[in-house]
Design a protein around this motif. Structure first.
Motif, mmCIF file in Angstrom:
data_model
loop_
_atom_site.group_PDB
_atom_site.id
_atom_site.type_symbol
_atom_site.label_atom_id
_atom_site.label_comp_id
_atom_site.label_asym_id
_atom_site.label_seq_id
_atom_site.Cartn_x
_atom_site.Cartn_y
_atom_site.Cartn_z
ATOM 1 N N ALA A 12 -15.246 -71.843 -45.032
ATOM 2 C CA ALA A 12 -14.574 -71.856 -43.731
ATOM 3 C C ALA A 12 -13.168 -71.283 -43.810
ATOM 4 O O ALA A 12 -12.535 -71.044 -42.781
ATOM 5 C CB ALA A 12 -14.523 -73.274 -43.171
ATOM 6 N N GLY A 13 -12.693 -71.063 -45.018
ATOM 7 C CA GLY A 13 -11.357 -70.504 -45.189
ATOM 8 C C GLY A 13 -11.330 -69.016 -44.907
ATOM 9 O O GLY A 13 -12.358 -68.357 -44.764
ATOM 10 N N TRP A 14 -10.134 -68.492 -44.876
ATOM 11 C CA TRP A 14 -9.940 -67.072 -44.572
ATOM 12 C C TRP A 14 -10.654 -66.171 -45.584
ATOM 13 O O TRP A 14 -11.396 -65.262 -45.208
ATOM 14 C CB TRP A 14 -8.431 -66.790 -44.557
ATOM 15 C CG TRP A 14 -8.055 -65.355 -44.590
ATOM 16 C CD1 TRP A 14 -8.367 -64.401 -43.669
ATOM 17 C CD2 TRP A 14 -7.284 -64.697 -45.602
ATOM 18 N NE1 TRP A 14 -7.827 -63.190 -44.045
ATOM 19 C CE2 TRP A 14 -7.152 -63.354 -45.216
ATOM 20 C CE3 TRP A 14 -6.674 -65.131 -46.776
ATOM 21 C CZ2 TRP A 14 -6.457 -62.426 -45.983
ATOM 22 C CZ3 TRP A 14 -5.972 -64.213 -47.523
ATOM 23 C CH2 TRP A 14 -5.864 -62.883 -47.136
ATOM 24 N N LEU A 15 -10.488 -66.449 -46.883
ATOM 25 C CA LEU A 15 -11.126 -65.605 -47.891
ATOM 26 C C LEU A 15 -12.649 -65.726 -47.841
ATOM 27 O O LEU A 15 -13.363 -64.742 -48.054
ATOM 28 C CB LEU A 15 -10.623 -65.977 -49.283
ATOM 29 C CG LEU A 15 -9.204 -65.537 -49.632
ATOM 30 C CD1 LEU A 15 -8.796 -66.082 -50.983
ATOM 31 C CD2 LEU A 15 -9.076 -64.024 -49.609
ATOM 32 N N GLY A 16 -13.154 -66.928 -47.555
ATOM 33 C CA GLY A 16 -14.591 -67.108 -47.469
ATOM 34 C C GLY A 16 -15.220 -66.241 -46.394
ATOM 35 O O GLY A 16 -16.277 -65.647 -46.590
ATOM 36 N N GLY A 17 -14.557 -66.160 -45.243
ATOM 37 C CA GLY A 17 -15.068 -65.311 -44.175
ATOM 38 C C GLY A 17 -15.039 -63.839 -44.533
ATOM 39 O O GLY A 17 -15.992 -63.099 -44.266
ATOM 40 N N LEU A 18 -13.944 -63.402 -45.145
ATOM 41 C CA LEU A 18 -13.861 -62.002 -45.568
ATOM 42 C C LEU A 18 -14.917 -61.681 -46.620
ATOM 43 O O LEU A 18 -15.508 -60.591 -46.614
ATOM 44 C CB LEU A 18 -12.470 -61.708 -46.135
ATOM 45 C CG LEU A 18 -11.281 -61.737 -45.175
ATOM 46 C CD1 LEU A 18 -9.995 -61.447 -45.949
ATOM 47 C CD2 LEU A 18 -11.459 -60.717 -44.052
ATOM 48 N N LEU A 19 -15.161 -62.637 -47.521
ATOM 49 C CA LEU A 19 -16.114 -62.399 -48.600
ATOM 50 C C LEU A 19 -17.527 -62.211 -48.066
ATOM 51 O O LEU A 19 -18.239 -61.299 -48.498
ATOM 52 C CB LEU A 19 -16.064 -63.549 -49.600
ATOM 53 C CG LEU A 19 -17.090 -63.493 -50.736
ATOM 54 C CD1 LEU A 19 -16.943 -62.211 -51.550
ATOM 55 C CD2 LEU A 19 -16.953 -64.718 -51.637
ATOM 56 N N SER A 20 -17.953 -63.065 -47.160
ATOM 57 C CA SER A 20 -19.323 -62.927 -46.647
ATOM 58 C C SER A 20 -19.500 -61.580 -45.960
ATOM 59 O O SER A 20 -20.527 -60.899 -46.143
ATOM 60 C CB SER A 20 -19.661 -64.080 -45.695
ATOM 61 O OG SER A 20 -18.776 -64.124 -44.602
ATOM 62 N N ASP A 21 -18.508 -61.138 -45.194
ATOM 63 C CA ASP A 21 -18.599 -59.826 -44.539
ATOM 64 C C ASP A 21 -18.657 -58.705 -45.572
ATOM 65 O O ASP A 21 -19.425 -57.736 -45.411
ATOM 66 C CB ASP A 21 -17.397 -59.609 -43.615
ATOM 67 C CG ASP A 21 -17.442 -60.486 -42.368
ATOM 68 O OD1 ASP A 21 -18.535 -60.998 -42.041
ATOM 69 O OD2 ASP A 21 -16.378 -60.672 -41.731
ATOM 70 N N ALA A 22 -17.873 -58.820 -46.634
ATOM 71 C CA ALA A 22 -17.856 -57.783 -47.666
ATOM 72 C C ALA A 22 -19.179 -57.725 -48.426
ATOM 73 O O ALA A 22 -19.659 -56.650 -48.792
ATOM 74 C CB ALA A 22 -16.700 -58.024 -48.635
ATOM 75 N N ILE A 39 -15.354 -78.335 -46.001
ATOM 76 C CA ILE A 39 -15.032 -79.644 -45.433
ATOM 77 C C ILE A 39 -15.132 -79.626 -43.916
ATOM 78 O O ILE A 39 -15.304 -80.652 -43.268
ATOM 79 C CB ILE A 39 -13.637 -80.104 -45.904
ATOM 80 C CG1 ILE A 39 -13.429 -81.593 -45.640
ATOM 81 C CG2 ILE A 39 -12.546 -79.267 -45.279
ATOM 82 C CD1 ILE A 39 -14.285 -82.501 -46.483
ATOM 83 N N VAL A 40 -14.987 -78.434 -43.318
ATOM 84 C CA VAL A 40 -15.317 -78.216 -41.909
ATOM 85 C C VAL A 40 -16.444 -77.191 -41.878
ATOM 86 O O VAL A 40 -16.541 -76.341 -42.767
ATOM 87 C CB VAL A 40 -14.109 -77.718 -41.090
ATOM 88 C CG1 VAL A 40 -13.017 -78.755 -41.067
ATOM 89 C CG2 VAL A 40 -13.568 -76.400 -41.650
ATOM 90 N N GLU A 41 -17.306 -77.254 -40.875
ATOM 91 C CA GLU A 41 -18.467 -76.382 -40.892
ATOM 92 C C GLU A 41 -18.068 -74.917 -40.763
ATOM 93 O O GLU A 41 -17.360 -74.530 -39.829
ATOM 94 C CB GLU A 41 -19.436 -76.739 -39.771
ATOM 95 C CG GLU A 41 -20.739 -75.951 -39.852
ATOM 96 C CD GLU A 41 -21.830 -76.498 -38.946
ATOM 97 O OE1 GLU A 41 -22.912 -75.890 -38.907
ATOM 98 O OE2 GLU A 41 -21.599 -77.521 -38.284
ATOM 99 N N PRO A 42 -18.511 -74.071 -41.687
ATOM 100 C CA PRO A 42 -18.170 -72.653 -41.618
ATOM 101 C C PRO A 42 -18.875 -71.955 -40.458
ATOM 102 O O PRO A 42 -19.876 -72.447 -39.929
ATOM 103 C CB PRO A 42 -18.669 -72.101 -42.970
ATOM 104 C CG PRO A 42 -18.869 -73.307 -43.832
ATOM 105 C CD PRO A 42 -19.242 -74.416 -42.905
ATOM 106 N N LYS A 43 -18.352 -70.818 -40.103
ATOM 107 C CA LYS A 43 -18.969 -69.983 -39.088
ATOM 108 C C LYS A 43 -19.953 -69.028 -39.749
ATOM 109 O O LYS A 43 -19.621 -68.359 -40.723
ATOM 110 C CB LYS A 43 -17.894 -69.186 -38.328
ATOM 111 C CG LYS A 43 -18.427 -68.333 -37.200
ATOM 112 C CD LYS A 43 -17.284 -67.608 -36.499
ATOM 113 C CE LYS A 43 -17.816 -66.726 -35.376
ATOM 114 N NZ LYS A 43 -16.692 -66.007 -34.700
ATOM 115 N N ALA A 44 -21.166 -68.965 -39.237
ATOM 116 C CA ALA A 44 -22.186 -68.102 -39.840
ATOM 117 C C ALA A 44 -21.922 -66.644 -39.479
ATOM 118 O O ALA A 44 -21.585 -66.333 -38.334
ATOM 119 C CB ALA A 44 -23.573 -68.510 -39.358
ATOM 120 N N PRO A 45 -22.056 -65.735 -40.435
ATOM 121 C CA PRO A 45 -21.934 -64.314 -40.106
ATOM 122 C C PRO A 45 -23.102 -63.864 -39.237
ATOM 123 O O PRO A 45 -24.168 -64.488 -39.235
ATOM 124 C CB PRO A 45 -21.961 -63.634 -41.478
ATOM 125 C CG PRO A 45 -22.651 -64.606 -42.375
ATOM 126 C CD PRO A 45 -22.340 -65.969 -41.850
#
Length: 337
Positions: A12-22, A39-45
C-alpha cells in the motif's frame, strides 16, 4: 505462457504501487499476477489478476494466509514493509517487532511453503544504507563491514543476516538490496530520518514551506552534509532487476547489493531547487538544526563503489540533482506528485 505470481508486502506504500506497475510493464515478467499485502488494504492494479489483503504482518497466521490465497504459492516475494528510521529510533520495541520479528516470520513461511513450489522462492528484501556507521572508508565497497548506529539500521542488518543464512541453506533464493535515499518522494513526509532530503524539494516546488533539520541558515557549513541518493525512477528499475539476477551471479558469501546512486549534499539540493523553482522556492526552505536527525544521517556513508551492482545489470542516475528536481516539477504539473 509462464505465469509469475509475485507477493509484495508493504504494497500500500508509494514504492509498492510503483513496483507493481513496473513489473506489469516488464517484458521479462509476462502474465504477472499479484498478492498484495499491507497494514491497510492495498489498491489492486488494473487489468491483472490480484489478491489484496489487509493484514498485520507481525503475526504468523496472517503471514501464512499470504501463501494460501487462490493464487497459490508465490514464486517471488518483495519484502518492502517496515518501520522507517526515525520511527524505529523513537519506538524501539515496535521497530524490533516489525523490522526483525516480522521478517523472520516471512522467511520461515517462505521456507515452509517453498518446497511445494518448483524452486526456492525468490525473496527480495529491501534494506538500507543505515546499516553502516562508525569509522568508514572514503568509498564503501562490498567488503566494508556494516556497524549501524541507529535502531533502524540494526533491524535491517539483523534481517539481512537471516536472509543470507536462509539462502545459504537453500531455503530461499534471497537477494538483499540496500537502497540509497530516494529523492524526490511524493506525498506527505514520512517518519524516515532522511525525509527532509525530499521535503526540501517537494514542498517548496508546491509553494509550501519546508523545514530543513540540518543547519540553522542557508549559509551554515552543515549544509555540506552529503548523502547517497537515487531517483524513484531508477530505484524502481533496480527493484525489477533484483528478481532477474541469476542466483549464482551474487558474491558467494552474501546476497547483499548496494544499489547504485550518487553523492549529493544538502547544498547541492538547494542549488538545484533554486535553478528549477527560482528564489521564490528556495525562500520557502526554513532551517532549524535537529542534533538527533543530523547524527543519524551523518552516520550513513555518502559514497559507494557502483562497480559490483552495475556488473549485475543495475542502473544509475546520470546528471546529478538538477534532472531529478526537473522531473519532479514535471510530475507536479502533470498531477502525479
Amino acid at each position: 505462457m509462464t505465469t509469475s505470481t509475485i507477493l509484495i508486502t508493504g504494497a500500500a506504500g508509494w514504492l509498492g504501487g510503483l513496483l507493481s506497475d513496473a513489473l506489469i510493464a516488464d517484458a521479462r515478467t509476462p502474465n504477472v499476477r499479484f498478492i498484495l499485502a499491507d497494514i491497510v488494504e492495498p489498491k489492486a492494479p488494473k487489468n491483472v489478476e490480484a489478491v489484496t489483503i489487509k493484514a498485520d504482518l507481525t503475526a504468523k497466521d496472517p503471514i501464512d494466509a499470504l501463501f494460501n490465497t487462490k493464487l497459490g504459492i508465490p514464486d517471488t516475494i518483495y519484502c518492502l514493509h517496515g518501520i522507517m528510521s526515525r520511527g524505529s529510533e523513537d519506538n524501539f520495541d515496535l521497530g524490533l517487532k516489525v523490522n526483525v520479528d516480522s521478517i523472520r516470520l516471512m522467511l520461515q513461511a517462505a521456507r515452509e511453503y517453498g518446497p511445494k513450489a518448483d524452486a526456492p522462492i525468490k525473496f527480495v528484501f529491501t534494506s538500507s544504507l543505515a546499516v553502516y556507521g562508525g569509522p568508514l572508508p572514503h568509498v564503501v565497497t562490498p567488503d566494508t563491514i556494516a556497524t549501524p548506529e541507529g535502531a533502524y539500521g540494526m533491524g535491517k542488518l539483523t534481517s539481512e543476516l537471516l536472509v543470507n543464512e536462509f539462502s545459504r541453506r537453500g531455503f530461499i533464493d534471497g537477494r538483499i538490496i540496500r537502497l540509497p535515499t530516494i529523492v524526490v518522494r511524493p506525498g506527505v513526509p514520512s517518519a524516515a530520518t532522511s525525509a527532509f532530503i525530499s521535503g526540501v524539494i517537494r514542498e517548496p516546488l508546491k509553494g509550501i514551506e519546508s523545514l530543513c533539520p540540518i543547519g540553522n541558515s542557508i549559509d551554515d557549513p552543515a549544509l555540506e552534509l552529503p548523502s547517497w541518493v537515487a531517483s524513484p525512477e531508477t530505484t524502481i528499475k533496480n527493484f525489477v532487476q533484483a528478481m532477474h539476477v541469476p542466483g549464482d551471479k551474487f558474491l558467494k558469501h552474501t546476497r547483499v547489493v548496494c544499489l547504485p546512486g550518487f553523492t549529493a549534499t544538502v547544498r547541492d539540493e538547494l542549488e538545484a531547487l533554486e535553478k528549477v523553482g527560482g528564489k521564490k522556492a528556495l525562500d520557502l526552505v526554513k532551517f532549524k538544526d535537529d542534533p538527533i536527525n543530523r547524527r543519524i544521517v551523518s552516520s550513513w556513508p555518502p559514497r559507494f563503489d557502483n562497480t559490483y551492482p552495475l556488473s549485475l545489470g543495475f542502473h544509475v542516475d546520470e546528471g546529478g540533482m538538477e534532472p531529478i528536481v526537473r522531473q519532479f516539477q514535471k510530475d507536479i504539473e502533470a498531477g502525479i506528485a
